[in-house]
Design a protein around this motif. Structure first.
Motif, PDB file in Angstrom:
ATOM      1  N   ASP A   1       0.815  -1.212   0.000  1.00 25.39           N
ATOM      2  CA  ASP A   1       0.000   0.000   0.000  1.00 25.39           C
ATOM      3  C   ASP A   1       0.855   1.271   0.000  1.00 25.39           C
ATOM      4  OD1 ASP A   1      -2.225  -1.587   0.051  1.00 25.39           O
ATOM      5  OD2 ASP A   1      -2.514  -1.451   2.227  1.00 25.39           O
ATOM      6  N   ARG A   2       2.093   1.160   0.483  1.00 23.60           N
ATOM      7  CA  ARG A   2       2.927   2.362   0.545  1.00 23.60           C
ATOM      8  C   ARG A   2       3.540   2.656  -0.826  1.00 23.60           C
ATOM      9  NH1 ARG A   2       8.136   1.120   0.006  1.00 23.60           N
ATOM     10  NH2 ARG A   2       9.005  -0.818   0.880  1.00 23.60           N
ATOM     11  N   ALA A   3       4.035   3.894  -0.972  1.00 26.46           N
ATOM     12  CA  ALA A   3       4.666   4.289  -2.231  1.00 26.46           C
ATOM     13  C   ALA A   3       6.007   3.578  -2.394  1.00 26.46           C
ATOM     14  CB  ALA A   3       4.874   5.805  -2.262  1.00 26.46           C
ATOM     15  N   GLU A   4       6.368   3.304  -3.633  1.00 28.92           N
ATOM     16  CA  GLU A   4       7.634   2.642  -3.899  1.00 28.92           C
ATOM     17  C   GLU A   4       8.790   3.617  -3.777  1.00 28.92           C
ATOM     18  OE1 GLU A   4       7.259   1.240  -7.854  1.00 28.92           O
ATOM     19  OE2 GLU A   4       7.219   3.235  -8.754  1.00 28.92           O
ATOM     20  N   THR A   5       9.959   3.097  -3.431  1.00 32.44           N
ATOM     21  CA  THR A   5      11.167   3.911  -3.384  1.00 32.44           C
ATOM     22  C   THR A   5      11.837   3.883  -4.750  1.00 32.44           C
ATOM     23  OG1 THR A   5      12.615   2.079  -2.733  1.00 32.44           O
ATOM     24  CG2 THR A   5      11.472   3.270  -0.963  1.00 32.44           C
TER      25      THR A   5
ATOM     26  N   SER B   1       2.914  -7.406 -10.687  1.00 36.28           N
ATOM     27  CA  SER B   1       1.708  -6.581 -10.719  1.00 36.28           C
ATOM     28  C   SER B   1       1.725  -5.534  -9.612  1.00 36.28           C
ATOM     29  CB  SER B   1       0.466  -7.466 -10.576  1.00 36.28           C
ATOM     30  OG  SER B   1       0.439  -8.467 -11.579  1.00 36.28           O
ATOM     31  N   LEU B   2       2.227  -5.904  -8.439  1.00 37.98           N
ATOM     32  CA  LEU B   2       2.369  -4.984  -7.311  1.00 37.98           C
ATOM     33  C   LEU B   2       3.759  -5.185  -6.722  1.00 37.98           C
ATOM     34  CD1 LEU B   2      -1.071  -5.496  -5.505  1.00 37.98           C
ATOM     35  CD2 LEU B   2      -0.376  -3.502  -6.831  1.00 37.98           C
ATOM     36  N   GLY B   3       4.483  -4.089  -6.511  1.00 39.02           N
ATOM     37  CA  GLY B   3       5.821  -4.196  -5.961  1.00 39.02           C
ATOM     38  C   GLY B   3       6.857  -3.918  -7.036  1.00 39.02           C
ATOM     39  N   PRO B   4       8.105  -4.321  -6.789  1.00 43.53           N
ATOM     40  CA  PRO B   4       8.561  -5.026  -5.580  1.00 43.53           C
ATOM     41  C   PRO B   4       8.705  -4.093  -4.391  1.00 43.53           C
ATOM     42  CG  PRO B   4      10.416  -4.571  -7.013  1.00 43.53           C
ATOM     43  CD  PRO B   4       9.199  -4.112  -7.758  1.00 43.53           C
ATOM     44  N   ARG B   5       8.709  -4.696  -3.185  1.00 39.19           N
ATOM     45  CA  ARG B   5       8.939  -3.955  -1.939  1.00 39.19           C
ATOM     46  C   ARG B   5      10.037  -4.685  -1.162  1.00 39.19           C
ATOM     47  NH1 ARG B   5       6.425  -1.041  -4.526  1.00 39.19           N
ATOM     48  NH2 ARG B   5       4.528   0.143  -4.011  1.00 39.19           N
ATOM     49  N   GLU B   6      10.961  -3.911  -0.593  1.00 38.75           N
ATOM     50  CA  GLU B   6      12.075  -4.495   0.140  1.00 38.75           C
ATOM     51  C   GLU B   6      11.620  -5.025   1.495  1.00 38.75           C
ATOM     52  OE1 GLU B   6      15.211  -1.693   0.473  1.00 38.75           O
ATOM     53  OE2 GLU B   6      15.605  -1.594  -1.687  1.00 38.75           O
ATOM     54  N   LEU B   7      11.983  -6.289   1.792  1.00 37.32           N
ATOM     55  CA  LEU B   7      11.722  -6.877   3.105  1.00 37.32           C
ATOM     56  C   LEU B   7      12.926  -6.724   4.032  1.00 37.32           C
ATOM     57  CD1 LEU B   7       9.919 -10.213   2.125  1.00 37.32           C
ATOM     58  CD2 LEU B   7       8.891  -8.027   2.781  1.00 37.32           C
ATOM     59  N   GLY B   8      14.125  -6.562   3.461  1.00 35.43           N
ATOM     60  CA  GLY B   8      15.319  -6.378   4.280  1.00 35.43           C
ATOM     61  C   GLY B   8      16.586  -6.723   3.519  1.00 35.43           C
ATOM     62  N   ASP B   9      17.710  -6.131   3.966  1.00 35.54           N
ATOM     63  CA  ASP B   9      19.021  -6.413   3.373  1.00 35.54           C
ATOM     64  C   ASP B   9      19.692  -7.539   4.140  1.00 35.54           C
ATOM     65  OD1 ASP B   9      18.762  -4.412   1.494  1.00 35.54           O
ATOM     66  OD2 ASP B   9      19.631  -2.884   2.803  1.00 35.54           O
ATOM     67  N   VAL B  10      20.248  -8.496   3.413  1.00 33.12           N
ATOM     68  CA  VAL B  10      20.939  -9.634   4.024  1.00 33.12           C
ATOM     69  C   VAL B  10      22.185  -9.924   3.209  1.00 33.12           C
ATOM     70  CG1 VAL B  10      20.734 -12.012   4.821  1.00 33.12           C
ATOM     71  CG2 VAL B  10      18.703 -10.583   4.719  1.00 33.12           C
ATOM     72  N   GLY B  11      23.368  -9.698   3.797  1.00 28.10           N
ATOM     73  CA  GLY B  11      24.606 -10.022   3.105  1.00 28.10           C
ATOM     74  C   GLY B  11      24.719  -9.278   1.791  1.00 28.10           C
ATOM     75  N   PHE B  12      24.886 -10.012   0.701  1.00 25.96           N
ATOM     76  CA  PHE B  12      25.013  -9.412  -0.621  1.00 25.96           C
ATOM     77  C   PHE B  12      23.654  -9.250  -1.306  1.00 25.96           C
ATOM     78  CE2 PHE B  12      29.085 -11.723  -0.010  1.00 25.96           C
ATOM     79  CZ  PHE B  12      29.920 -10.611   0.009  1.00 25.96           C
ATOM     80  N   GLY B  13      22.584  -9.622  -0.639  1.00 23.34           N
ATOM     81  CA  GLY B  13      21.272  -9.582  -1.268  1.00 23.34           C
ATOM     82  C   GLY B  13      20.289  -8.712  -0.520  1.00 23.34           C
ATOM     83  N   THR B  14      19.321  -8.190  -1.252  1.00 26.23           N
ATOM     84  CA  THR B  14      18.154  -7.527  -0.684  1.00 26.23           C
ATOM     85  C   THR B  14      16.955  -8.412  -0.991  1.00 26.23           C
ATOM     86  OG1 THR B  14      19.086  -5.319  -1.026  1.00 26.23           O
ATOM     87  CG2 THR B  14      16.703  -5.465  -0.717  1.00 26.23           C
ATOM     88  N   ILE B  15      16.256  -8.877   0.047  1.00 27.96           N
ATOM     89  CA  ILE B  15      15.085  -9.732  -0.160  1.00 27.96           C
ATOM     90  C   ILE B  15      13.892  -8.837  -0.454  1.00 27.96           C
ATOM     91  CG2 ILE B  15      13.673 -11.580   0.772  1.00 27.96           C
ATOM     92  CD1 ILE B  15      16.671 -12.231   0.345  1.00 27.96           C
ATOM     93  N   VAL B  16      13.238  -9.087  -1.573  1.00 27.98           N
ATOM     94  CA  VAL B  16      12.107  -8.263  -1.995  1.00 27.98           C
ATOM     95  C   VAL B  16      10.871  -9.138  -2.165  1.00 27.98           C
ATOM     96  CG1 VAL B  16      13.561  -6.537  -3.103  1.00 27.98           C
ATOM     97  CG2 VAL B  16      12.734  -8.479  -4.430  1.00 27.98           C
ATOM     98  N   ALA B  17       9.711  -8.491  -2.025  1.00 29.39           N
ATOM     99  CA  ALA B  17       8.428  -9.169  -2.210  1.00 29.39           C
ATOM    100  C   ALA B  17       7.657  -8.481  -3.331  1.00 29.39           C
ATOM    101  CB  ALA B  17       7.610  -9.139  -0.919  1.00 29.39           C
ATOM    102  N   TYR B  18       6.846  -9.256  -4.035  1.00 32.40           N
ATOM    103  CA  TYR B  18       5.990  -8.682  -5.066  1.00 32.40           C
ATOM    104  C   TYR B  18       4.777  -9.581  -5.248  1.00 32.40           C
ATOM    105  CZ  TYR B  18       8.217 -12.121  -8.197  1.00 32.40           C
ATOM    106  OH  TYR B  18       8.684 -13.284  -8.765  1.00 32.40           O
ATOM    107  N   ARG B  19       3.770  -9.053  -5.909  1.00 33.03           N
ATOM    108  CA  ARG B  19       2.574  -9.838  -6.207  1.00 33.03           C
ATOM    109  C   ARG B  19       2.413  -9.964  -7.710  1.00 33.03           C
ATOM    110  NH1 ARG B  19      -2.569  -7.856  -3.087  1.00 33.03           N
ATOM    111  NH2 ARG B  19      -3.394  -9.658  -4.227  1.00 33.03           N
TER     112      ARG B  19
END
Length: 390
Positions: free
Chosen positions: A133-137, A155-173
């Motif tokens: 629901d929030r605006a994307e960065t 269709s919706l996203g992606p949105r960052e769930l958190g940074d881990v090591g060399f990766g950023t875990i993202v979610a999308y629909r």
């Protein structure tokens, strides 16, 4: 007070049922809407009760005054009894009635405040999917093209769930609607790793994994994403933030952030390189146990017009090489630039491994009228500058 049309159908429902709908658990859009309307109806009733109580308490002092005044019947003597216009009910004084009325008003006002508070968003009913629901960065927006190139429908996203090591875990629909169907025939909640490789200066999308939205709303998504730079454990429930963990191997670290060791990753080992390591050719001449070795260029290549003629190099030619090594007991770990020929080290310049994160190795050597300066910097770049002294 006019009745809110949105609560007209709930006007005949008793307070207990309204409270059960308003403050009970809602699991569908219709139940959430009914809960909202039920809470509004409770608030309306509480406000109406407060207004009625206020009107009753306003009239009570006037009744008390009339009860205290003498009854006017003309001339009376001191012996005549004083009659009252209104007689209090047995067991309850006028003062008592006023006090009771005020108490009811306080209780009902409290009920209105409580109802309004319960109409506010409740954290316990918030879902993890509200992240969309929030605006994307700007960073999230930049990832959309990468998903498209990876063949992923976002269709919706992606949105960052958190940074881990060399990766950023993202979610999308990912939603798919069939022609003429309003509700999506495919509704997926997905997670993936967006990994940035230091050596190539590129971001890649790794291991997208999805579950049906209905499954996500029941138990969330728990999975392991296998990326280039790590093994990412993701646990993201229907409510709350995601729990992330990572396991990074040494080989993955070197691929993602090789630093000075980039030369050993980017440049395939030749047969000569493998021979120097397998047979430990520098052990006798330099006392070094080689761990990694790369020949860079034949020295003759800096002195002729055809520096790419590696296939014409004789077996005993001098080579500019880079290697890492250590003493036989595993101590004195170091990185070196060297001139080697036929299994012997002729010249070298070294640094302790722990200094390579911020230090640069330089090796100067001369051949005839030519002077060469080779540098090996913390990013892994190796360059040679040649000048003629004539």
């Amino acid at each position: 007070m006019s009745e809110d049309p949105s609560t007209a159908d709930l006007a005949v429902v008793d307070d207990a049922q309204l409270a059960a709908w308003a403050y009970g658990r809602a699991s569908s859009a219709d139940e959430i809407d009914r809960a909202h309307r039920a809470a509004l109806e409770l608030a309306r009733r509480a406000e109406l009760a407060v207004s009625s109580a206020a009107a009753q308490t306003a009239g009570a002092p006037r009744a008390a005054a009339r009860a205290a005044a003498p009854h006017e019947t003309g001339t009376r003597t001191n012996a005549e009894p004083i009659e009252h216009e209104d007689e209090p009910e047995a067991g309850i004084s006028i003062r008592g009635r006023i006090a009771i009325g005020a108490g009811v008003a306080v209780l009902l006002i409290g009920a209105v405040i409580a109802s309004q508070a319960l109409l506010a968003p409740r954290p316990s009913t918030a879902t993890s999917l509200e992240i969309f629901d929030r605006a994307e960065t700007a960073d999230e927006r930049a990832l959309i093209g990468l998903f498209e190139r990876a063949g992923e429908r976002v269709s919706l996203g992606p949105r960052e769930l958190g940074d881990v090591g060399f990766g950023t875990i993202v979610a999308y629909r990912s939603l798919v609607n069939s022609s003429g169907v309003q509700e999506p025939t495919l509704d997926l909640v997905c997670v993936a790793a967006a990994e940035f490789t230091q050596r190539t200066q590129n971001t890649t999308i790794s291991n997208p994994t999805c579950v049906a939205r209905a499954v996500f709303e029941q138990r969330g998504i728990t999975t392991t994403l296998y990326g280039i730079g790590g093994q990412y454990d993701v646990e993201w429930g229907p409510q709350g933030s995601a729990e992330l963990d990572v396991l990074i191997s040494e080989s993955q670290r070197l691929v993602m952030e090789p630093g000075y060791e980039a030369i050993f990753i980017d440049r395939p080992a030749s047969e000569l390189d493998e021979q120097y390591v397998a047979e430990q050719l520098l052990l006798e001449s330099a006392g070094v146990n080689i761990t990694q070795f790369r020949t860079l260029n034949p020295v003759e290549a800096f002195l002729v017009d055809n520096p790419d003629s590696r296939n014409e190099v004789p077996p005993d030619a001098e080579w500019l090489a880079a290697y890492t090594g250590e003493a036989l007991d595993g101590s004195n770990k170091r990185a070196c630039l060297a001139i080697v020929a036929a299994g012997e080290q002729l010249e070298n310049s070294c640094r302790p491994i722990e200094e390579m994160a911020s230090g640069t190795i330089t090796l100067q050597f001369e051949r005839g009228d030519w002077r060469m300066l080779t540098s090996w910097d913390p990013s892994g770049d190796i360059s040679t500058f040649a000048s003629n002294s004539e």
